[in-house]
Design an enzyme around this catalytic site. Structure first.
Site, PDB file in Angstrom:
ATOM      1  N   ARG A  20       0.865  -1.178   0.000  1.00 29.20           N
ATOM      2  CA  ARG A  20       0.000   0.000   0.000  1.00 29.20           C
ATOM      3  C   ARG A  20       0.903   1.229   0.000  1.00 29.20           C
ATOM      4  O   ARG A  20       1.478   1.581   1.039  1.00 29.20           O
ATOM      5  CB  ARG A  20      -0.877  -0.023   1.250  1.00 29.20           C
ATOM      6  CG  ARG A  20      -2.098   0.879   1.211  1.00 29.20           C
ATOM      7  CD  ARG A  20      -2.728   1.008   2.601  1.00 29.20           C
ATOM      8  NE  ARG A  20      -1.886   1.820   3.482  1.00 29.20           N
ATOM      9  CZ  ARG A  20      -1.934   1.769   4.818  1.00 29.20           C
ATOM     10  NH1 ARG A  20      -2.764   0.952   5.431  1.00 29.20           N
ATOM     11  NH2 ARG A  20      -1.139   2.537   5.543  1.00 29.20           N
TER      12      ARG A  20
ATOM     13  N   HIS B 245      -3.868   4.458   4.579  1.00 32.01           N
ATOM     14  CA  HIS B 245      -5.081   3.648   4.671  1.00 32.01           C
ATOM     15  C   HIS B 245      -6.260   4.432   4.083  1.00 32.01           C
ATOM     16  O   HIS B 245      -7.052   3.901   3.308  1.00 32.01           O
ATOM     17  CB  HIS B 245      -5.352   3.283   6.128  1.00 32.01           C
ATOM     18  CG  HIS B 245      -6.771   2.865   6.372  1.00 32.01           C
ATOM     19  ND1 HIS B 245      -7.262   1.637   5.954  1.00 32.01           N
ATOM     20  CD2 HIS B 245      -7.825   3.510   6.937  1.00 32.01           C
ATOM     21  CE1 HIS B 245      -8.544   1.560   6.272  1.00 32.01           C
ATOM     22  NE2 HIS B 245      -8.916   2.675   6.882  1.00 32.01           N
TER      23      HIS B 245
ATOM     24  N   TYR C   4       3.835   5.177  11.460  1.00 31.18           N
ATOM     25  CA  TYR C   4       4.103   3.764  11.710  1.00 31.18           C
ATOM     26  C   TYR C   4       4.865   3.066  10.597  1.00 31.18           C
ATOM     27  O   TYR C   4       5.274   1.925  10.741  1.00 31.18           O
ATOM     28  CB  TYR C   4       2.784   3.011  11.961  1.00 31.18           C
ATOM     29  CG  TYR C   4       1.743   3.194  10.864  1.00 31.18           C
ATOM     30  CD1 TYR C   4       0.717   4.124  10.993  1.00 31.18           C
ATOM     31  CD2 TYR C   4       1.787   2.425   9.696  1.00 31.18           C
ATOM     32  CE1 TYR C   4      -0.231   4.301   9.998  1.00 31.18           C
ATOM     33  CE2 TYR C   4       0.844   2.595   8.690  1.00 31.18           C
ATOM     34  CZ  TYR C   4      -0.162   3.535   8.849  1.00 31.18           C
ATOM     35  OH  TYR C   4      -1.100   3.708   7.861  1.00 31.18           O
TER      36      TYR C   4
END
Lengths: 369, 324
Positions: free
Chosen positions: A260, A264, A273
């Site tokens: 990805r 998100h 993160y």
């Protein structure tokens, strides 16, 4: 002790199935079997996906979409899966599978409408067998299995394909769905897009399994670990799985290893993160579109001039879809009471009257973005 | 016309529906070879075969989730959940998926699914086997909830539920399965969803009940009559959407109402009925609407009689209403 940047643990899974290496060269012993038309179609759709994605992110930043879940990096998996499908096959995707839905026939404007929060988003045109952009994680998996089961009962030669992420493989619905698929020998292809993250939770925290593909073994069905950024490998594996399904050999689980590249959603900040080294590696060295381009150019099937022309054409196409989506009028509030049931109940009719009376009485009225 | 108990009426409805329409299929735990733990599906697998009478894995969410797929594809699945308490395992698929297939797609996809389950106490059942969870389904937009009390209604309502284009939760009274036999016509007939039945006319107080509580309400009404109190008993039959008109007409006539349900009191369906009476018939009331219900507890099998509404408690409520 806790850090805001999580390093992906260095687990070496078995080698994934691959035809086209990240550098655009064919893997040893591999040959191109696909027609130029097919390769170009795969390439075109991936480019569409990347451009569409960028456009939708921008629209969200402008406040014209409520939110958006980017697909950058995952184009190969989505395009390969959908282009493998025949018209009668049903596609089941999540909120991050808009590209796959469009490739299988959903008008692009429906994806934009979805992120606008507009009811028309789910009004899939007749003859288009795309079963929505599911928000509940993994919930679509049993649905895909059920439809496949129905196809088998009716002796249809069609199949279903469900897309879901690595996080979804922890949900009960995944386990119950795949278990049913195995028991019923349902003609379904289950494609897990392992993009490395479930929001901020890395793949290694989802399960102690070395791979997600091997979970298939527990359910008595074949599992295939595939380089999800290799559109040719993904296409071949999906085709093979669909053929197995149509031949009555039952379901397959495909784990597509991808990444990805974006957040998100537009409300997420992956810098909290995600290691930038890891992101850079996937972006610069493993991009699915670039590796096919290198291959096409080597085969004499593509050029810079063609790329420029394609980008222009796709931008125009996308602009049309965006305009249609953004200018789609907001329906009247009384429509909220329709389609809850086939016919509104007495309670719903009362409530509708109440809302309308309230709006009529109110001096301030209601405005919509 | 044949004398049938409720389970036989259900079985008859299933046989009829499956015989008429090959899309109709039955699925659930133990429904096939075993004919269902309560024999609701007895004889079906022999008559209709394994593809249409399916012994599924032990997985309620999987049962409902795949049934949603089957229904959306064009089959007419009737999923059995062995006891309503276990339906909670499938709540995501029931409340948030099945109920919303139509609205999400604005009618492009629909979900004509029936989920059947027995519920209710009074048989010293262990925990989870008697839970009355109807409120959770009534509260979810997009679901219909049906709860017959008699064999005649069970067959007619089940056939109507199978015909219904929307998802229906079909609740069967566990203790009522074999409680009584009555004349049930042999052929096809339907009882409409959304219509209550006035099963005992009266003038002093309206008692609204459903499922196994209907018999208890009737028992109370008989005893009240001996004390000169004329009770009108309504068998609600459908909980979502429920028959507001019949309730209001009755309350406007009697001026007093009692709602009876096994489920815990707080936020039960009774509360919704009281609110509706408040909305539409407040000034006809002689006394507050009363609720005779299970308490907000989890009863142990040995103590369940203290939790379940009884004729005694209904009579006490009626007398309170009469003297207010």
């Amino acid at each position: 002790m806790t850090s805001t940047i999580q390093e992906q643990k260095n687990i070496r899974p078995p080698e994934p199935i691959s035809v086209l290496a990240p550098d655009g060269l064919l893997q040893p012993g591999m040959h191109l079997e696909e027609s130029p038309e097919l390769l170009l179609a795969l390439y075109r759709w991936m480019n569409f996906g990347r451009l569409f994605d960028t456009r939708l992110i921008n629209l969200q930043r402008q406040g014209r979409l409520l939110t958006y879940a980017p697909i950058a990096g995952q184009e190969a998996t989505q395009v390969a899966c959908s282009l493998s499908l025949q018209t009668d096959d049903w596609l089941f995707g999540s909120y991050r599978d808009g590209l796959a839905c469009v490739v299988h026939g959903l008008p692009a404007e429906h994806v934009a409408l979805f992120f606008r929060g507009h009811p028309k988003a789910g009004m899939v045109p007749p003859q288009v067998n795309v079963f929505g952009q599911q928000i509940g994680i993994a919930e679509q998996i049993p649905h895909a299995v059920g439809v496949a089961w129905g196809m088998k009962l009716r002796r249809a030669t069609s199949a279903t394909l469900a897309l879901f992420g690595d996080g979804a493989t922890s949900e009960g619905a995944f386990h119950e769905g795949i278990n049913f698929a195995g028991v019923m020998r349902a003609p379904v292809v289950l494609v897990c897009q392992n993009n490395g993250w479930a929001i901020s939770v890395p793949r290694y925290k989802q399960t102690a399994s070395e791979t997600l593909a091997q979970k298939a073994l527990a359910y008595g069905i074949p599992g295939r670990l595939v380089d999800g950024n290799d559109v040719i490998a993904m296409y071949r594996e999906t085709q093979a799985a669909l053929t197995r399904a149509r031949n009555g050999e039952g379901p397959t689980l495909i784990e597509a290893l991808t990444y990805r590249l974006g957040p998100h959603s537009t409300a997420d900040d992956p810098r909290r993160y995600q290691s930038s080294a890891e992101l850079t590696e996937w972006k610069d060295q493993r991009d699915p579109i670039m590796r096919l381009r290198i291959c096409l150019e080597r085969e004499g099937l593509w050029s810079e001039a063609q790329q420029t022309a394609l980008d222009e054409e796709l931008r125009a196409q996308i602009a049309q879809s965006i305009t249609a989506a953004l200018t789609e009028p907001v329906p009247d509030p009384e429509t909220l009471f329709e389609q809850v049931y086939a016919e509104p109940s007495p309670q719903l009719l009362l409530q509708r009257a109440e809302l309308l009376a309230s709006l009529k009485q109110s001096q301030r009225g209601v405005t919509f973005p | 016309m044949t004398q049938r108990n409720l389970i036989e009426a259900i079985n008859d409805a299933l046989k009829l529906a499956m015989g008429e329409d090959e899309r109709v299929m039955v699925m659930g735990e133990d429904v096939g070879r075993n004919g269902g733990v309560f024999r609701a599906t007895d004889g079906l697998i022999e008559r209709f075969g394994e593809e249409r009478v399916v012994d599924t894995p032990l997985a309620e969410a999987g049962i409902v989730g795949t049934a949603i797929g089957l229904a959306t594809y064009g089959q007419r699945p009737i999923a059995e959940i062995q006891f309503l308490g276990f339906s909670v395992q499938a709540f995501a698929q029931i409340l948030l998926q099945a109920a919303r297939i139509r609205v999400r797609s604005q009618g492009r996809f629909t979900c004509p699914l029936v989920i059947r389950a027995p519920f209710g106490g009074g048989v010293r059942g262990f925990e989870l086997h008697g839970d009355a969870l109807e409120a959770h389904f009534v509260h979810a937009p997009g679901l219909k909830v049906v709860a017959p009390a008699t064999p005649y209604d069970a067959k007619g309502l089940l056939l109507a539920s199978i015909d219904d284009p929307d998802p229906v939760i079909f609740l069967e009274p566990l203790r009522g399965y074999r409680a009584k036999r009555e004349e049930v016509p042999d052929g096809r007939y339907t009882v409409p969803l959304g219509k209550a039945a006035v099963i005992r006319a009266g003038t002093d107080v309206t008692i609204v009940a459903w499922s196994a509580m209907v018999a208890v309400a009737l028992e109370a009404a008989e005893l009240l009559a001996e004390d000169g109190i004329s009770a009108e008993v309504l068998d609600l039959r459908t909980l979502a959407p429920f028959d507001v008109k019949t309730i209001i007409d009755s309350v406007k006539k009697t001026g007093r109402a009692i709602v009876v349900h096994e489920a815990p009191r707080t936020a039960g369906v009774g509360a919704e009925i009281v609110a509706t009476i408040n909305d539409q018939a407040l000034f006809w009331l002689e006394a507050p609407v009363m609720r005779v219900t299970g308490y907000d507890i989890v009863a142990f099998p040995l103590l369940e009689d203290f939790n379940l509404p009884s004729a005694v408690r209904i009579i006490q409520a009626a007398k309170t209403a009469m003297t207010t």
